[in-house]
Design a protein around this motif. Sequence first.
Motif, PDB file in Angstrom:
ATOM      1  N   SER A  29       8.964   7.818  -9.952  1.00  0.00           N
ATOM      2  CA  SER A  29       8.128   7.411  -8.827  1.00  0.00           C
ATOM      3  C   SER A  29       8.701   6.193  -8.135  1.00  0.00           C
ATOM      4  N   ALA A  30       8.121   5.924  -6.973  1.00  0.00           N
ATOM      5  CA  ALA A  30       8.395   4.677  -6.250  1.00  0.00           C
ATOM      6  C   ALA A  30       7.039   4.064  -5.954  1.00  0.00           C
ATOM      7  N   THR A  31       6.886   2.780  -6.247  1.00  0.00           N
ATOM      8  CA  THR A  31       5.621   2.098  -6.025  1.00  0.00           C
ATOM      9  C   THR A  31       5.835   0.974  -5.019  1.00  0.00           C
ATOM     10  N   TYR A  32       5.072   1.033  -3.930  1.00  0.00           N
ATOM     11  CA  TYR A  32       5.121   0.029  -2.871  1.00  0.00           C
ATOM     12  C   TYR A  32       3.894  -0.859  -3.031  1.00  0.00           C
ATOM     13  N   THR A  33       4.083  -2.178  -3.049  1.00  0.00           N
ATOM     14  CA  THR A  33       2.975  -3.105  -3.188  1.00  0.00           C
ATOM     15  C   THR A  33       3.038  -4.124  -2.062  1.00  0.00           C
ATOM     16  N   GLY A  34       1.919  -4.257  -1.352  1.00  0.00           N
ATOM     17  CA  GLY A  34       1.855  -5.212  -0.257  1.00  0.00           C
ATOM     18  C   GLY A  34       0.510  -5.139   0.440  1.00  0.00           C
ATOM     19  N   SER A  91      -1.367  -1.052  -3.663  1.00  0.00           N
ATOM     20  CA  SER A  91      -0.219  -0.428  -4.299  1.00  0.00           C
ATOM     21  C   SER A  91      -0.282   1.066  -4.010  1.00  0.00           C
ATOM     22  N   VAL A  92       0.839   1.625  -3.521  1.00  0.00           N
ATOM     23  CA  VAL A  92       0.935   3.065  -3.282  1.00  0.00           C
ATOM     24  C   VAL A  92       2.033   3.606  -4.175  1.00  0.00           C
ATOM     25  N   GLU A  93       1.665   4.536  -5.058  1.00  0.00           N
ATOM     26  CA  GLU A  93       2.646   5.184  -5.924  1.00  0.00           C
ATOM     27  C   GLU A  93       2.975   6.540  -5.317  1.00  0.00           C
TER      28      GLU A  93
END
Length: 169
Positions: A29-34, A91-93
């Motif tokens: 996975s890729a997790t974007y946090t912001g 956070s979007v996984e």
Amino acid sequence: MVPSIVGQQQLKTDQAPRELTIQILQDASATYTGTAAQLVAEGLIPQEFSWPKATVCRYWEAGGFKFELRRTRPEGHKGPMRSWLELDNWSVEVRVIGRNVHWQTRRRLERQSAALKAEYWRQTAEGAREWNAAWNRYWQTKTDERFQAFKALIPSLVRPKRGRKPKAE
């Protein structure tokens, strides 16, 4: 629509705005946090999105990917959960549809197999000759004064010197 910041806690004025962080787990996975605005700007959030409240998560699929959005504790934030449940930190996984733990295990084994084959080849006569040729090319660059002087002009190629930083003038 990005959630409004009215009623949400703000960063202290002496803190710099947080940057979007991305954590990639190979083959998983890729997790974007912001912030909400950062995630929208990255194109991760669909149009007319309804942002969840508190600990509620949202799930959706698009373009062959599964998305999971949740509110998260900001890095370095202290205090109980209720102190960050209204903060603008998300956070979007992102995962590829159809790639489960069995697919990930097979992929890991394929990579290990390829690495083992490469190591075995390096132990053959031809592999050893190639390794020695690469080592000789490397050593020539280490002893080439003109090349080293050129390399010193490029900041990202030279490791910083250890020790104290010079005093500000």
